[in-house]
Design a protein around this motif. Structure first.
Motif, PDB file in Angstrom:
ATOM      1  N   PHE A  87       0.837  -1.193   0.000  1.00 20.26           N
ATOM      2  CA  PHE A  87       0.000   0.000   0.000  1.00 20.26           C
ATOM      3  C   PHE A  87       0.877   1.250   0.000  1.00 20.26           C
ATOM      4  CE2 PHE A  87      -3.164   2.611   2.652  1.00 20.26           C
ATOM      5  CZ  PHE A  87      -3.986   2.883   1.576  1.00 20.26           C
ATOM      6  N   GLU A  88       1.827   1.263   0.909  1.00 19.20           N
ATOM      7  CA  GLU A  88       2.735   2.408   0.976  1.00 19.20           C
ATOM      8  C   GLU A  88       3.429   2.625  -0.371  1.00 19.20           C
ATOM      9  OE1 GLU A  88       6.294   1.727   3.035  1.00 19.20           O
ATOM     10  OE2 GLU A  88       6.974   3.800   2.899  1.00 19.20           O
ATOM     11  N   LEU A 131       1.098   4.205  -2.776  1.00 16.09           N
ATOM     12  CA  LEU A 131       0.817   5.607  -2.459  1.00 16.09           C
ATOM     13  C   LEU A 131       2.009   6.495  -2.801  1.00 16.09           C
ATOM     14  CD1 LEU A 131      -1.146   5.368   0.931  1.00 16.09           C
ATOM     15  CD2 LEU A 131      -2.042   5.470  -1.400  1.00 16.09           C
ATOM     16  N   LEU A 140      -3.232  10.403  -5.662  1.00 14.90           N
ATOM     17  CA  LEU A 140      -3.142   9.651  -4.412  1.00 14.90           C
ATOM     18  C   LEU A 140      -4.506   9.053  -4.041  1.00 14.90           C
ATOM     19  CD1 LEU A 140      -0.934   9.135  -2.293  1.00 14.90           C
ATOM     20  CD2 LEU A 140      -1.727  11.153  -1.062  1.00 14.90           C
ATOM     21  N   GLY A 141      -5.541   9.866  -4.147  1.00 17.08           N
ATOM     22  CA  GLY A 141      -6.886   9.388  -3.833  1.00 17.08           C
ATOM     23  C   GLY A 141      -7.294   8.225  -4.714  1.00 17.08           C
ATOM     24  N   TYR A 162      -5.473   5.143  -3.648  1.00 18.16           N
ATOM     25  CA  TYR A 162      -6.044   4.548  -2.431  1.00 18.16           C
ATOM     26  C   TYR A 162      -7.182   3.607  -2.805  1.00 18.16           C
ATOM     27  CZ  TYR A 162      -7.527   4.227   2.451  1.00 18.16           C
ATOM     28  OH  TYR A 162      -7.835   3.754   3.704  1.00 18.16           O
ATOM     29  N   TYR A 206      -6.487  -5.410   1.695  1.00 21.92           N
ATOM     30  CA  TYR A 206      -7.223  -4.341   2.381  1.00 21.92           C
ATOM     31  C   TYR A 206      -8.019  -4.906   3.562  1.00 21.92           C
ATOM     32  CZ  TYR A 206      -9.187   0.322   2.884  1.00 21.92           C
ATOM     33  OH  TYR A 206      -9.512   1.559   3.379  1.00 21.92           O
ATOM     34  N   LEU A 257       0.353   9.920   3.452  1.00 23.73           N
ATOM     35  CA  LEU A 257      -0.800  10.826   3.476  1.00 23.73           C
ATOM     36  C   LEU A 257      -0.450  12.124   4.218  1.00 23.73           C
ATOM     37  CD1 LEU A 257      -3.848   8.486   4.249  1.00 23.73           C
ATOM     38  CD2 LEU A 257      -2.911   9.177   2.043  1.00 23.73           C
ATOM     39  N   TRP A 290      -7.712  10.274   5.364  1.00 20.09           N
ATOM     40  CA  TRP A 290      -7.742   8.837   5.545  1.00 20.09           C
ATOM     41  C   TRP A 290      -9.163   8.359   5.865  1.00 20.09           C
ATOM     42  CZ3 TRP A 290      -4.254   5.750   9.474  1.00 20.09           C
ATOM     43  CH2 TRP A 290      -4.242   4.418   9.087  1.00 20.09           C
ATOM     44  N   SER A 315     -11.337   8.447   2.785  1.00 21.27           N
ATOM     45  CA  SER A 315     -10.913   7.414   1.846  1.00 21.27           C
ATOM     46  C   SER A 315     -11.346   6.039   2.334  1.00 21.27           C
ATOM     47  CB  SER A 315      -9.395   7.437   1.693  1.00 21.27           C
ATOM     48  OG  SER A 315      -8.961   8.707   1.260  1.00 21.27           O
ATOM     49  N   HIS A 316     -11.082   5.785   3.602  1.00 17.61           N
ATOM     50  CA  HIS A 316     -11.461   4.476   4.134  1.00 17.61           C
ATOM     51  C   HIS A 316     -12.977   4.312   4.140  1.00 17.61           C
ATOM     52  CE1 HIS A 316     -11.497   0.805   6.442  1.00 17.61           C
ATOM     53  NE2 HIS A 316     -12.328   1.372   7.305  1.00 17.61           N
TER      54      HIS A 316
END
Lengths: 215, 215
Positions: A77-78, A81, A99-100, A103, A114, A141, A168, A171-172
């Motif tokens: 994930f990192e 991003l 970035l969005g 994600y 995830y 982020l 975050w 997004s989550h």
DNA sequence: CAGCTCATGTTAAGGCCCCTAACATGGGCA
DNA sequence: TGCCCATGTTAGGGGCCTTAACATGAGCTG
């Protein structure tokens, strides 16, 4: 080392040669198919072609394997991003919208990761590496938030940490509630990615940041 | 009917008298303690003082009980939200911030309900009632969004559905990531409730709505 | 190259869980 | 009063998690 080459090749002797990796792959497959609770230590072992007790040579228990999956998930994930942010080029707003999308793309394309990271109930301190990996991902982020904030005049700058938490959370929220298309969830008037993008534009406008120049 | 009064009284004969309710209560306790996957049909039966097979007279399987918990959760949730919104009195902004606090209060005070509703992987169409109950709860948010939007000049009004989805996403994001204080999650510089409130203020400002008058 | 050692397998077994089948009880209506 | 069936019970098959005791063989050591 004379590798047994069981990265997917069949013939092996008493020893597997790559069981840990095989278990991770099996776990990802099972979680992706049936959710975190549908993943079974025994079935992962079966998929890897070993007995049900073999995985215990590599993980204390089922939860430890799950935590390892989460660690690897946070690392991937990192990486996604970081790549999407790309140092904030060509400008912070464009990079931020990339970035969005990254994600949501991760949540969508790697549902097993995830899930393990955010929905399997793995406590962040299950593993020292886990919190570190999660922190590294969050830092991307946070850095993005800081860069965006720098464009604001002094005195109108929100705390970067708070802003990163907002990003975050939204997004989550979008990913968890609407991220996986057809999984018996709610139908949307727009894609999850567009929904997040619209929400973030409104949020940034509320902070006084200019709208993005490119779609 | 001659109720056996086993709402929590011990002495009962062959028949329980209120097993369905007792199972729901047991499930809520177990989910609250150990998460959705820690809840067990057998243990709920034990708590209710019946044999492990008894619950099957009331629910086809474990998942059906979980779905029933989710239905009841959405109903309680809707009631809390309706009460907090209170018809938008005394003004829409004040009522809206009450709504946000009520959302987080529910997630915080009724973690078992919240888990069953959003984190247990119960498909929304597991139960006809379930989707209906979830829709009713969402409708409260949507109505609030519509009321807020009405204060905007024509031509600057976002779609109410989209706005409601944003509100829900951010609320759920905050609740899921930061809502339960000490559960091995991330430490925050502020309470989850304040974090959500700040985020919502920024979002509303981005829409062109005036800030709230009361904290 | 022989032999040892220990990481990594295996089988066996206990305990718990889900769920079904067959049987038991007794509450409430005819 | 007596019967029926909703709601209990016990018994049992199959699966999973985990541990204990045992087996194998890869690679070091001499």
């Amino acid at each position: 080392m004379s590798w047994k080459r069981d990265d997917s090749g069949q013939p092996r002797g008493y020893h597997h040669g790559n069981l840990k990796e095989a278990l991770i792959r099996a776990a990802l497959g099972l979680i992706g198919e049936k959710g975190p609770s549908g993943f079974t230590f025994a079935e992962a072992a079966r998929m890897a072609g070993v007995s049900p007790a073999a995985p215990y040579r590599h993980y204390r228990d089922r939860d430890e394997l799950l935590a390892d999956v989460a660690v690897r998930g946070f690392s991937a994930f990192e990486a996604d991003l970081v790549k999407a942010w790309d140092g904030g080029k060509p400008d912070a707003e464009t990079a931020f919208h990339r970035l969005g999308r990254a994600y949501l793309a991760f949540a969508h394309d790697q549902p097993a990761f995830y899930s393990a990271m955010f929905e399997a109930g793995v406590p962040l301190d299950a593993n020292a590496e886990l919190r570190a990996a999660a922190d590294r991902a969050f830092l991307v982020l946070r850095n993005a938030a800081e860069t965006l904030i720098a464009a604001l005049p002094q005195g109108e700058r929100p705390p970067a940490l708070m802003m990163a938490l907002h990003i975050w959370a939204m997004s989550h929220g979008v990913a968890a509630l609407f991220g996986r298309g057809d999984a018996g969830r709610r139908p949307l008037p727009m894609s999850a990615s567009d929904l997040l993008e619209a929400g973030m534009l409104i949020y940034l406008k509320g902070l006084g940041l200019p709208p993005d120049k490119a779609g």
